[in-house]
Design a protein around this motif. Structure first.
Motif, PDB file in Angstrom:
ATOM      1  N   GLN A   1       0.844  -1.197   0.000  1.00 28.07           N
ATOM      2  CA  GLN A   1       0.000   0.000   0.000  1.00 28.07           C
ATOM      3  C   GLN A   1       0.883   1.251   0.000  1.00 28.07           C
TER       4      GLN A   1
ATOM      5  N   HIS B   1       2.487   1.520  -3.468  1.00 26.97           N
ATOM      6  CA  HIS B   1       1.486   1.962  -4.456  1.00 26.97           C
ATOM      7  C   HIS B   1       1.252   3.464  -4.310  1.00 26.97           C
ATOM      8  N   ASN B   2       1.077   3.922  -3.081  1.00 29.38           N
ATOM      9  CA  ASN B   2       0.847   5.352  -2.848  1.00 29.38           C
ATOM     10  C   ASN B   2       2.045   6.201  -3.251  1.00 29.38           C
TER      11      ASN B   2
ATOM     12  N   THR C   1       0.399   6.143  -7.285  1.00 31.79           N
ATOM     13  CA  THR C   1      -0.708   7.074  -7.075  1.00 31.79           C
ATOM     14  C   THR C   1      -0.255   8.523  -6.932  1.00 31.79           C
TER      15      THR C   1
ATOM     16  N   LYS D   1      -1.756  -6.893  -5.808  1.00 33.57           N
ATOM     17  CA  LYS D   1      -1.507  -5.742  -4.937  1.00 33.57           C
ATOM     18  C   LYS D   1      -1.855  -4.400  -5.586  1.00 33.57           C
TER      19      LYS D   1
ATOM     20  N   ASP E   1      -4.320  -1.419  -7.377  1.00 31.83           N
ATOM     21  CA  ASP E   1      -5.650  -0.835  -7.262  1.00 31.83           C
ATOM     22  C   ASP E   1      -6.173  -0.620  -8.692  1.00 31.83           C
ATOM     23  N   TYR E   2      -6.936  -1.585  -9.190  1.00 29.80           N
ATOM     24  CA  TYR E   2      -7.378  -1.557 -10.590  1.00 29.80           C
ATOM     25  C   TYR E   2      -8.438  -0.491 -10.859  1.00 29.80           C
ATOM     26  N   GLU E   3      -9.219  -0.153  -9.854  1.00 32.71           N
ATOM     27  CA  GLU E   3     -10.204   0.914 -10.030  1.00 32.71           C
ATOM     28  C   GLU E   3      -9.478   2.224 -10.341  1.00 32.71           C
TER      29      GLU E   3
END
Length: 194
Positions: free
Chosen positions: A56, A59-60, A64, A89, A91-93
């Protein structure tokens, strides 16, 4: 003597050199804490890819938070992270309308829960090699996905052949702009109301 070092505690040092981690890789490093390391980049991640990372946080930090940046440097960074991230792992949305979305991401993470309806409205942020508008190859590769025909009709590369590639979508034929010369016999057979 390096045997006296507390590696889990050292992992909390956000400025820790990765050369130290590499030299003492057999020690008890906390890779979840190292996910916050200021010197972390894709090279070090790939070197220790099998470790217990805080995905997470990664990813952030690397996928992101670069949403506001538009240049090729950020595209390369994000692209490398997405292509090398574990499929389960991501975030597909969020990725489904990411400004750097490209077909390679979908190909590498085929089992991801992509939102094709959201993708139908995709607009790349700028011209970078690898980032482009949706085109026929996307539809040919993923014909059974839940594309949104309204979004697809807004795509700059849309043409009447898309109707033939995705004949089961609920196309609003009255809203489609086309030249009479674009109509093929197949269109007349499948979509007589054109």
């Amino acid at each position: 003597d390096s045997k006296k070092w507390n590696y889990a505690r050292m992992s909390l040092n956000k400025k820790l050199s990765w050369l130290i981690v590499e030299k003492h890789i057999q020690e008890n490093w906390d890779f979840r804490a190292l996910s916050h390391n200021e010197n972390l980049n894709i090279h070090w991640y790939l070197m220790f890819k099998t470790k217990d990372w805080d995905y997470q946080v990664l990813h952030n930090r690397f996928i992101t938070t670069c949403y506001g940046a538009y240049d090729a440097k950020y595209f390369q960074q994000i692209n490398n992270w997405v292509l090398n991230f574990p499929t389960d792992k991501l975030d597909y949305e969020a990725l489904s309308d990411h400004k750097f979305l490209n077909l390679d991401w979908i190909e590498v993470h085929k089992s991801g829960d992509w939102n094709f309806a959201k993708m139908s409205y995709f607009r790349p942020c700028l011209k970078i090699n690898g980032v482009e508008f949706i085109y026929k190859r996307w539809l040919i590769r993923y014909p059974d996905k839940a594309w949104d025909p309204s979004g697809l009709m807004e795509q700059p590369l849309f043409d009447l052949t898309w109707l033939l590639l995705l004949p089961n979508l609920d196309w609003d034929l009255k809203k489609i702009k086309y030249q009479i010369s674009e109509i093929l016999l197949e269109h007349i057979i499948k979509f007589p109301e054109l």
